[in-house]
Design a protein around this motif. Structure first.
Motif, PDB file in Angstrom:
ATOM      1  N   GLY B 532       0.808  -1.225   0.000  1.00 18.00           N
ATOM      2  CA  GLY B 532       0.000   0.000   0.000  1.00 18.00           C
ATOM      3  C   GLY B 532       0.839   1.270   0.000  1.00 18.00           C
ATOM      4  O   GLY B 532       2.058   1.232   0.176  1.00 18.00           O
ATOM      5  N   ALA B 535      -0.668   7.082   3.695  1.00 12.67           N
ATOM      6  CA  ALA B 535      -1.575   8.217   3.478  1.00 12.67           C
ATOM      7  C   ALA B 535      -0.833   9.525   3.245  1.00 12.67           C
ATOM      8  O   ALA B 535      -1.182  10.313   2.372  1.00 12.67           O
ATOM      9  CB  ALA B 535      -2.522   8.341   4.668  1.00 12.67           C
ATOM     10  N   GLU B 580      -6.944   3.893  -4.888  1.00 13.59           N
ATOM     11  CA  GLU B 580      -7.322   3.773  -3.479  1.00 13.59           C
ATOM     12  C   GLU B 580      -6.275   2.901  -2.827  1.00 13.59           C
ATOM     13  O   GLU B 580      -5.888   1.868  -3.384  1.00 13.59           O
ATOM     14  CB  GLU B 580      -8.687   3.086  -3.346  1.00 13.59           C
ATOM     15  CG  GLU B 580      -9.847   4.022  -3.656  1.00 13.59           C
ATOM     16  CD  GLU B 580     -11.118   3.259  -3.968  1.00 13.59           C
ATOM     17  OE1 GLU B 580     -12.042   3.879  -4.495  1.00 13.59           O
ATOM     18  OE2 GLU B 580     -11.168   2.030  -3.706  1.00 13.59           O
ATOM     19  N   SER B 581      -5.813   3.322  -1.681  1.00 15.00           N
ATOM     20  CA  SER B 581      -4.756   2.505  -1.079  1.00 15.00           C
ATOM     21  C   SER B 581      -4.770   2.583   0.430  1.00 15.00           C
ATOM     22  O   SER B 581      -5.070   3.630   1.006  1.00 15.00           O
ATOM     23  CB  SER B 581      -3.394   2.987  -1.584  1.00 15.00           C
ATOM     24  OG  SER B 581      -2.380   2.177  -1.057  1.00 15.00           O
ATOM     25  N   MET B 582      -4.454   1.477   1.075  1.00 12.08           N
ATOM     26  CA  MET B 582      -4.346   1.460   2.526  1.00 12.08           C
ATOM     27  C   MET B 582      -3.049   0.755   2.891  1.00 12.08           C
ATOM     28  O   MET B 582      -2.785  -0.371   2.432  1.00 12.08           O
ATOM     29  CB  MET B 582      -5.539   0.707   3.106  1.00 12.08           C
ATOM     30  CG  MET B 582      -5.527   0.722   4.617  1.00 12.08           C
ATOM     31  SD  MET B 582      -6.954   1.559   5.295  1.00 12.08           S
ATOM     32  CE  MET B 582      -8.250   0.482   4.804  1.00 12.08           C
ATOM     33  N   GLU B 583      -2.251   1.420   3.700  1.00 10.51           N
ATOM     34  CA  GLU B 583      -0.942   0.843   4.029  1.00 10.51           C
ATOM     35  C   GLU B 583      -1.126  -0.509   4.709  1.00 10.51           C
ATOM     36  O   GLU B 583      -1.888  -0.652   5.651  1.00 10.51           O
ATOM     37  CB  GLU B 583      -0.170   1.803   4.947  1.00 10.51           C
ATOM     38  CG  GLU B 583       1.312   1.483   5.008  1.00 10.51           C
ATOM     39  CD  GLU B 583       2.110   2.577   5.706  1.00 10.51           C
ATOM     40  OE1 GLU B 583       1.483   3.565   6.146  1.00 10.51           O
ATOM     41  OE2 GLU B 583       3.329   2.424   5.807  1.00 10.51           O
ATOM     42  N   LYS B 585      -2.519  -3.047   3.441  1.00  9.35           N
ATOM     43  CA  LYS B 585      -3.634  -3.823   2.889  1.00  9.35           C
ATOM     44  C   LYS B 585      -3.504  -4.031   1.383  1.00  9.35           C
ATOM     45  O   LYS B 585      -3.767  -5.099   0.858  1.00  9.35           O
ATOM     46  CB  LYS B 585      -4.962  -3.083   3.162  1.00  9.35           C
ATOM     47  CG  LYS B 585      -5.401  -3.149   4.601  1.00  9.35           C
ATOM     48  CD  LYS B 585      -6.389  -4.305   4.790  1.00  9.35           C
ATOM     49  CE  LYS B 585      -6.599  -4.618   6.275  1.00  9.35           C
ATOM     50  NZ  LYS B 585      -7.036  -3.454   7.045  1.00  9.35           N
ATOM     51  N   THR B 587      -3.290  -1.840  -2.800  1.00  9.89           N
ATOM     52  CA  THR B 587      -3.581  -0.662  -3.625  1.00  9.89           C
ATOM     53  C   THR B 587      -4.381  -1.070  -4.846  1.00  9.89           C
ATOM     54  O   THR B 587      -4.176  -2.177  -5.382  1.00  9.89           O
ATOM     55  CB  THR B 587      -2.263  -0.015  -4.106  1.00  9.89           C
ATOM     56  OG1 THR B 587      -1.425   0.205  -2.978  1.00  9.89           O
ATOM     57  CG2 THR B 587      -2.528   1.298  -4.813  1.00  9.89           C
TER      58      THR B 587
END
Lengths: 134, 603
Positions: B532, B535, B580-583, B585, B587
């Motif tokens: 990911g 932010a 959309e990306s979550m560290e 998790k 991308t």
């Protein structure tokens, strides 16, 4: 196989190391190989030996590949018809290159570093088989 | 009948005439009621008597007529008198209730009538008229309140001389009127019906209140004037500052190296700065007021005139948006020069009130660009040549074309080939960035089999995918049509995104690739279950040479150019990219590329 072995290929390339690789490869593949180091040598060799296909580098001293192709096509009927593959490390960006491609119709434009020698051989075979002059 | 003697005749005549005496006696006192006694004898006296009777009758009749006539006249007179009496009563009422004072004087100026208002003003009781002639009365002053009014100039005096005097201001102050009042006086001569002067009529109005108001107004006006003076001074100061600012701005505009031309909403030139004059070799005076599009034609590279509807000025005016373009301006003498133009509409209340056009001579820029182009071509060419040699020879060695290899030899040769390829890739990436920035990429949409394109790219990554044990989920509809897109550019986008997905997903992870054609757009999605993007770094992820903190940690050798290339290409073809990306998790990137209707489009 015998038929193909008799195919003549002219390789015009100024980098001796790359030239050696090409020559070795095509000989192994059963071609009759001729070579030249620049456009002037390339022209005289072409008209003297009438190869079945020409591999042509672009950036060369004394006469570059584009000029050579122009002169080749202008010269005679054979010159107009012989399949030519540009084999170069220049990206086809300049207007001059694009104009030349449009005008004198090489069969392929291959960026050397994108291909293995076996890929180049495949392209040559494709060209000869289809007898395409694109 | 014959008379015997004269005496008998005389006696007869007397007797006959005596009969008339009573009638005459009455008639003498105006009583014509007696009739004549007509004798029966038929002689001349009888005729006389009859004649007199006839006269009496006539007199009586006429008298009656006259009497009747008289009565009529009397009635009329009575009526008129009543009317006059009523009018008089009305006049008296008016006179009494009128707000203005009315005074009638005789020829000596002595008042003969004062109406109640006048008496009230002058504090005179109803019984007593001030018998003193008013023109000699003291207590009459000029409006200043202190200078005695010259008696000869008094309205009363002038009226008695026969003059009609109107609107004279007086100040009255005496024992009867101790506090003083301001009055406005009108005086007219009074004449009888023979035009003989018999007195004067003076009308006077208490204007004390007005005078008071006048004073207050004057004070107020003075105050106001003072305030206005203050404000004016303030305003002048402010204007002075504004002028200074304006002068500064003007100087600024003049010193801007770029040409600035402003037009009104009809595209007529309002302002031309110095730089523009110099670049166009035309004085501002020759340009101001003229239609911009007429005096300044534009051409493309090939010398074709650009039509009005495609000029930025026109587009900005109609679309209300700023717009930038490059082309060639043609000077008055026919010579031309390349410009970079930015046109912005000036909006006021939602509509265009003017347009500002700034332009820069980019002849030098183009020269530099060409030089850069040459350099990049040359350098990339030179940088590619040695690695080409290595690629070819290792290729032939690995194919055992010049003899067999041991496992280790094969393995080491692969390392050489791998590293060499990385070098080639870096050169290609840098070259692509340069080409994107210089605009040498010409977008050429051709009918493309995107399914094959995508599969080609996936197969390029097959080795890496297997090596990391990644699962690939490929979701492409079976019958995806052949569409008009530039294959080289789309390939680069796919390569970069898929390469990233594979690189930044740990072993045993999953990469999903989904693609479809939706209306006029090619749309695809590249998702991974990888590290990911933090932010804090997401904002900058598309910027050149930027590498997220965790990316640097995972792989130190990335160039930070991959996503920059993706963004540049997508922008150039008019598509969209977002993510959309979550560290920790994963991308997902979403890309849409417009499918061209026309065969080819210049970038």
């Amino acid at each position: 196989m015998d038929e193909i072995q008799k195919k003549k290929i002219l390789i015009v390339e100024d980098d001796l190391s790359l030239l050696r690789g090409l020559v070795d490869k095509f000989i192994r593949e059963g071609f009759a190989v001729f070579s030249a180091n620049n456009g002037i040598e390339g022209l005289s060799s072409a008209f003297a030996t009438h190869p079945d296909i020409i591999l042509l580098d672009i950036v060369m001293a004394q006469m570059d590949g584009i000029t050579m192709l122009q002169k080749l096509r202008e010269k005679d009927a054979w010159g107009k018809a012989v399949p030519v593959i540009f084999l170069t490390n220049l990206s086809p960006d300049s207007d001059r290159i694009i104009a030349e491609i449009t005008q004198d119709e090489p069969a392929f434009y291959l960026v050397k570093s994108d291909f293995l020698l076996s890929d180049v051989v495949a392209k040559v075979r494709e060209c000869l088989a289809g007898k395409e002059k694109k | 009948m014959e008379t015997e003697n004269f005496d008998q005749y005389k006696a007869y005549t007397n007797t006959r005439l005596d009969g008339l005496m009573p009638v005459f006696a009455k008639a003498a006192v105006g009583d014509f009621s007696a009739d004549v006694d007509i004798p029966e004898t038929n002689d001349k006296f009888t005729k006389l008597y009859m004649g007199i009777q006839i006269m009496l009758d006539v007199i009586r009749a006429q008298t009656q007529e006259l009497q009747g006539f008289n009565k009529g006249l009397e009635a009329q007179i009575l009526e008129q008198t009543n009317v006059l009496r009523k009018q008089n009563a009305l006049l008296r009422t008016i006179l009494h209730s009128i707000g203005d004072g009315i005074m009638v004087t005789d020829t000596n100026g002595v008042p003969t009538m004062l109406n109640p208002t006048a008496r009230r003003f002058l504090h005179v009781s109803s019984d007593e008229y001030n018998k003193e002639a008013w023109n000699t009365a003291s207590g009459l002053f000029l409006p200043d309140g202190s200078t005695p009014f010259p008696p000869d100039a008094l309205p009363l005096t002038r009226a008695l001389r026969g003059e009609n005097v109107g609107g004279v201001e007086l100040f009255i102050k005496n024992e009867s009127v101790p506090y003083g009042i301001h009055v406005l006086v009108t005086a007219t001569p009074l004449r009888d019906d023979t035009e003989k002067l018999i007195g004067s009529v003076i009308l006077f109005r208490d204007i004390s209140v007005y005078k008071q108001l006048e004073v207050e107004l004057k004070n107020y006006t003075t105050e106001l004037e003072e305030k206005v003076r203050e404000r004016t001074t303030e305003l002048e100061q402010y204007l002075g500052v504004l002028h200074q600012e304006e002068a500064k701005e003007k100087a600024l505009l003049e010193s801007i190296g770029d040409g600035v031309i402003a037009t009104d909403q009809d595209l007529n030139i309002l302002f031309v700065n110095q730089a523009a004059e110099q670049m166009l070799n035309m004085p501002a005076s020759a340009l101001i007021g003229r239609p911009f599009l007429e005096v300044l034609p534009a051409q493309d590279e090939k010398g074709n005139l650009i039509p009005e509807s495609e000029r930025p000025l026109w587009i900005a005016a109609t679309s209300q948006k700023s717009i930038s373009r490059t082309y060639y301006y043609v000077r008055g003498d026919g010579s031309r020069f390349p410009v970079a133009v930015t046109v912005s509409p000036v909006l006021l209340g939602g509509s265009v009130t003017g347009i500002v056009n700034t332009f820069r001579d980019i002849t030098k820029d183009i020269e530099i660009d060409h030089a850069k182009n040459e350099l990049v071509s040359l350098v990339s060419h030179q940088l590619r040549t040695p690695p080409t040699g290595i690629k070819w020879y290792t290729g032939m060695l690995l194919a055992e074309e010049v003899g067999p290899l041991t496992e280790d030899q094969r393995s080491y040769l692969k390392e050489i080939a791998y590293n060499n390829q990385r070098m080639i890739d870096v050169v290609n990436t840098v070259l692509n960035v340069s080409r994107l920035e210089l605009g040498t990429f010409k977008i050429e949409p051709v009918p493309t089999d995107v399914t094959k394109l995508a599969d080609d790219v996936l197969s390029e990554l097959a080795v890496q995918i297997n090596h990391k044990g990644l699962t690939i989920e490929r979701d492409i509809p079976a019958s995806l049509p052949i569409i008009n897109i530039d294959p080289a550019l789309v390939r680069m986008v796919l390569q970069n995104l898929l390469f990233n997905a594979v690189k930044y997903t740990p072993e045993e992870g999953k990469v999903t690739f989904q693609m479809e054609v939706l209306g006029p757009e090619l749309s695809f999605r590249v998702a991974d279950t990888g590290y990911g993007i933090p932010a804090a770094d997401q904002e900058k992820i598309f910027t050149k040479l930027f590498r997220a903190q965790n990316a640097r940690f995972i792989d130190s050798s990335g160039t930070g150019l991959g996503l920059y290339i993706v963004k540049r290409i997508v922008d150039e073809v008019g598509g969209r990219v977002r993510f959309e990306s979550m560290e920790g998790k994963g991308t997902t990137f979403f890309v849409t590329i417009p499918i061209e209707e026309k065969h080819s489009v210049q970038s």
